[in-house]
Scaffold this motif. Structure first.
Motif, PDB file in Angstrom:
ATOM      1  N   LEU A  74      45.594  28.809  28.876  1.00 27.94           N
ATOM      2  CA  LEU A  74      45.744  29.073  30.308  1.00 27.94           C
ATOM      3  C   LEU A  74      44.459  29.597  30.941  1.00 27.94           C
ATOM      4  O   LEU A  74      44.360  29.667  32.161  1.00 27.94           O
ATOM      5  CB  LEU A  74      46.883  30.062  30.525  1.00 27.94           C
ATOM      6  CG  LEU A  74      48.245  29.606  29.998  1.00 27.94           C
ATOM      7  CD1 LEU A  74      49.245  30.735  30.126  1.00 27.94           C
ATOM      8  CD2 LEU A  74      48.717  28.366  30.696  1.00 27.94           C
ATOM      9  N   GLY A  75      43.526  29.986  30.120  1.00 32.24           N
ATOM     10  CA  GLY A  75      42.241  30.438  30.630  1.00 32.24           C
ATOM     11  C   GLY A  75      42.355  31.642  31.533  1.00 32.24           C
ATOM     12  O   GLY A  75      42.991  32.643  31.209  1.00 32.24           O
ATOM     13  N   ASP A  76      41.734  31.541  32.695  1.00 27.67           N
ATOM     14  CA  ASP A  76      41.704  32.645  33.654  1.00 27.67           C
ATOM     15  C   ASP A  76      43.075  32.928  34.271  1.00 27.67           C
ATOM     16  O   ASP A  76      43.291  33.987  34.853  1.00 27.67           O
ATOM     17  CB  ASP A  76      40.727  32.334  34.788  1.00 27.67           C
ATOM     18  CG  ASP A  76      39.286  32.250  34.300  1.00 27.67           C
ATOM     19  OD1 ASP A  76      38.998  32.865  33.245  1.00 27.67           O
ATOM     20  OD2 ASP A  76      38.473  31.585  34.961  1.00 27.67           O
ATOM     21  N   TYR A  77      43.986  31.981  34.152  1.00 21.20           N
ATOM     22  CA  TYR A  77      45.289  32.127  34.793  1.00 21.20           C
ATOM     23  C   TYR A  77      46.360  32.701  33.865  1.00 21.20           C
ATOM     24  O   TYR A  77      47.514  32.817  34.257  1.00 21.20           O
ATOM     25  CB  TYR A  77      45.766  30.773  35.325  1.00 21.20           C
ATOM     26  CG  TYR A  77      44.802  30.167  36.310  1.00 21.20           C
ATOM     27  CD1 TYR A  77      44.697  30.681  37.603  1.00 21.20           C
ATOM     28  CD2 TYR A  77      43.989  29.101  35.952  1.00 21.20           C
ATOM     29  CE1 TYR A  77      43.806  30.144  38.508  1.00 21.20           C
ATOM     30  CE2 TYR A  77      43.092  28.549  36.851  1.00 21.20           C
ATOM     31  CZ  TYR A  77      43.004  29.082  38.127  1.00 21.20           C
ATOM     32  OH  TYR A  77      42.127  28.537  39.028  1.00 21.20           O
ATOM     33  N   ALA A  78      45.998  33.070  32.665  1.00 20.75           N
ATOM     34  CA  ALA A  78      46.972  33.533  31.676  1.00 20.75           C
ATOM     35  C   ALA A  78      47.777  34.730  32.195  1.00 20.75           C
ATOM     36  O   ALA A  78      49.007  34.744  32.078  1.00 20.75           O
ATOM     37  CB  ALA A  78      46.273  33.884  30.367  1.00 20.75           C
ATOM     38  N   PHE A  79      47.119  35.714  32.758  1.00 20.61           N
ATOM     39  CA  PHE A  79      47.835  36.898  33.243  1.00 20.61           C
ATOM     40  C   PHE A  79      48.834  36.518  34.324  1.00 20.61           C
ATOM     41  O   PHE A  79      49.987  36.958  34.305  1.00 20.61           O
ATOM     42  CB  PHE A  79      46.860  37.945  33.784  1.00 20.61           C
ATOM     43  CG  PHE A  79      47.556  39.083  34.465  1.00 20.61           C
ATOM     44  CD1 PHE A  79      48.196  40.066  33.719  1.00 20.61           C
ATOM     45  CD2 PHE A  79      47.600  39.151  35.848  1.00 20.61           C
ATOM     46  CE1 PHE A  79      48.863  41.108  34.344  1.00 20.61           C
ATOM     47  CE2 PHE A  79      48.269  40.186  36.481  1.00 20.61           C
ATOM     48  CZ  PHE A  79      48.893  41.171  35.732  1.00 20.61           C
ATOM     49  N   HIS A  80      48.416  35.695  35.279  1.00 22.92           N
ATOM     50  CA  HIS A  80      49.282  35.321  36.394  1.00 22.92           C
ATOM     51  C   HIS A  80      50.482  34.504  35.928  1.00 22.92           C
ATOM     52  O   HIS A  80      51.607  34.719  36.392  1.00 22.92           O
ATOM     53  CB  HIS A  80      48.492  34.547  37.446  1.00 22.92           C
ATOM     54  CG  HIS A  80      47.362  35.336  38.025  1.00 22.92           C
ATOM     55  ND1 HIS A  80      47.565  36.425  38.842  1.00 22.92           N
ATOM     56  CD2 HIS A  80      46.028  35.216  37.880  1.00 22.92           C
ATOM     57  CE1 HIS A  80      46.393  36.932  39.190  1.00 22.92           C
ATOM     58  NE2 HIS A  80      45.437  36.214  38.607  1.00 22.92           N
ATOM     59  N   VAL A  81      50.250  33.580  35.009  1.00 23.57           N
ATOM     60  CA  VAL A  81      51.340  32.751  34.502  1.00 23.57           C
ATOM     61  C   VAL A  81      52.322  33.604  33.711  1.00 23.57           C
ATOM     62  O   VAL A  81      53.542  33.512  33.904  1.00 23.57           O
ATOM     63  CB  VAL A  81      50.791  31.585  33.640  1.00 23.57           C
ATOM     64  CG1 VAL A  81      51.911  30.858  32.932  1.00 23.57           C
ATOM     65  CG2 VAL A  81      49.982  30.625  34.501  1.00 23.57           C
ATOM     66  N   LEU A  82      51.827  34.443  32.820  1.00 19.37           N
ATOM     67  CA  LEU A  82      52.711  35.270  32.019  1.00 19.37           C
ATOM     68  C   LEU A  82      53.435  36.314  32.867  1.00 19.37           C
ATOM     69  O   LEU A  82      54.607  36.626  32.618  1.00 19.37           O
ATOM     70  CB  LEU A  82      51.927  35.932  30.886  1.00 19.37           C
ATOM     71  CG  LEU A  82      51.342  34.950  29.859  1.00 19.37           C
ATOM     72  CD1 LEU A  82      50.507  35.704  28.842  1.00 19.37           C
ATOM     73  CD2 LEU A  82      52.420  34.129  29.199  1.00 19.37           C
ATOM     74  N   ALA A  83      52.769  36.847  33.869  1.00 13.97           N
ATOM     75  CA  ALA A  83      53.422  37.784  34.781  1.00 13.97           C
ATOM     76  C   ALA A  83      54.528  37.084  35.566  1.00 13.97           C
ATOM     77  O   ALA A  83      55.602  37.664  35.796  1.00 13.97           O
ATOM     78  CB  ALA A  83      52.402  38.400  35.731  1.00 13.97           C
ATOM     79  N   SER A  84      54.300  35.848  35.947  1.00 14.44           N
ATOM     80  CA  SER A  84      55.327  35.081  36.653  1.00 14.44           C
ATOM     81  C   SER A  84      56.537  34.834  35.757  1.00 14.44           C
ATOM     82  O   SER A  84      57.681  34.941  36.205  1.00 14.44           O
ATOM     83  CB  SER A  84      54.773  33.742  37.131  1.00 14.44           C
ATOM     84  OG  SER A  84      53.745  33.952  38.069  1.00 14.44           O
ATOM     85  N   TYR A  85      56.288  34.486  34.502  1.00 12.61           N
ATOM     86  CA  TYR A  85      57.390  34.313  33.556  1.00 12.61           C
ATOM     87  C   TYR A  85      58.165  35.623  33.393  1.00 12.61           C
ATOM     88  O   TYR A  85      59.395  35.628  33.363  1.00 12.61           O
ATOM     89  CB  TYR A  85      56.885  33.859  32.184  1.00 12.61           C
ATOM     90  CG  TYR A  85      56.647  32.377  32.075  1.00 12.61           C
ATOM     91  CD1 TYR A  85      57.673  31.461  32.275  1.00 12.61           C
ATOM     92  CD2 TYR A  85      55.389  31.888  31.738  1.00 12.61           C
ATOM     93  CE1 TYR A  85      57.453  30.099  32.160  1.00 12.61           C
ATOM     94  CE2 TYR A  85      55.164  30.530  31.625  1.00 12.61           C
ATOM     95  CZ  TYR A  85      56.202  29.639  31.828  1.00 12.61           C
ATOM     96  OH  TYR A  85      55.975  28.296  31.711  1.00 12.61           O
ATOM     97  N   GLY A  86      57.462  36.713  33.280  1.00 19.81           N
ATOM     98  CA  GLY A  86      58.111  38.007  33.130  1.00 19.81           C
ATOM     99  C   GLY A  86      58.941  38.380  34.351  1.00 19.81           C
ATOM    100  O   GLY A  86      60.077  38.846  34.225  1.00 19.81           O
ATOM    101  N   ALA A  87      58.395  38.177  35.539  1.00 23.56           N
ATOM    102  CA  ALA A  87      59.116  38.501  36.765  1.00 23.56           C
ATOM    103  C   ALA A  87      60.352  37.617  36.916  1.00 23.56           C
ATOM    104  O   ALA A  87      61.431  38.103  37.297  1.00 23.56           O
ATOM    105  CB  ALA A  87      58.194  38.331  37.970  1.00 23.56           C
ATOM    106  N   THR A  88      60.210  36.345  36.593  1.00 26.16           N
ATOM    107  CA  THR A  88      61.343  35.437  36.680  1.00 26.16           C
ATOM    108  C   THR A  88      62.433  35.828  35.690  1.00 26.16           C
ATOM    109  O   THR A  88      63.621  35.822  36.019  1.00 26.16           O
ATOM    110  CB  THR A  88      60.890  33.983  36.416  1.00 26.16           C
ATOM    111  OG1 THR A  88      59.882  33.640  37.373  1.00 26.16           O
ATOM    112  CG2 THR A  88      62.045  33.021  36.517  1.00 26.16           C
ATOM    113  N   SER A  89      62.045  36.193  34.481  1.00 30.83           N
ATOM    114  CA  SER A  89      63.016  36.624  33.478  1.00 30.83           C
ATOM    115  C   SER A  89      63.743  37.885  33.933  1.00 30.83           C
ATOM    116  O   SER A  89      64.952  38.010  33.746  1.00 30.83           O
ATOM    117  CB  SER A  89      62.320  36.885  32.144  1.00 30.83           C
ATOM    118  OG  SER A  89      61.730  35.711  31.663  1.00 30.83           O
ATOM    119  N   LEU A  90      63.032  38.793  34.553  1.00 32.55           N
ATOM    120  CA  LEU A  90      63.637  40.025  35.050  1.00 32.55           C
ATOM    121  C   LEU A  90      64.650  39.727  36.156  1.00 32.55           C
ATOM    122  O   LEU A  90      65.750  40.276  36.160  1.00 32.55           O
ATOM    123  CB  LEU A  90      62.554  40.975  35.560  1.00 32.55           C
ATOM    124  CG  LEU A  90      63.042  42.304  36.122  1.00 32.55           C
ATOM    125  CD1 LEU A  90      63.704  43.131  35.021  1.00 32.55           C
ATOM    126  CD2 LEU A  90      61.880  43.071  36.729  1.00 32.55           C
TER     127      LEU A  90
END
Length: 50
Positions: free
Chosen positions: A4-20
């Protein structure tokens, strides 16, 4: 998993927020289900008494 390169944090944070959000909706639905079930049971008892 793709790089994911530079976008790893944003993508993983989005997955986390969606799961929540999904988890909160499931919990809210379960609590509402219990409340409605109790209400319907009490109404059914009142109807059966008559």
């Amino acid at each position: 998993m793709p790089d994911l390169g530079d976008y790893a944090f944003h993508v993983l944070a989005s997955y986390g927020a969606t799961s929540l959000v999904i988890l909160l909706v499931i919990i809210w639905s379960y609590l509402k289900h219990e409340r409605v079930r109790k209400t319907l049971l009490s109404i059914e008892e009142k109807v059966n008494e008559k």
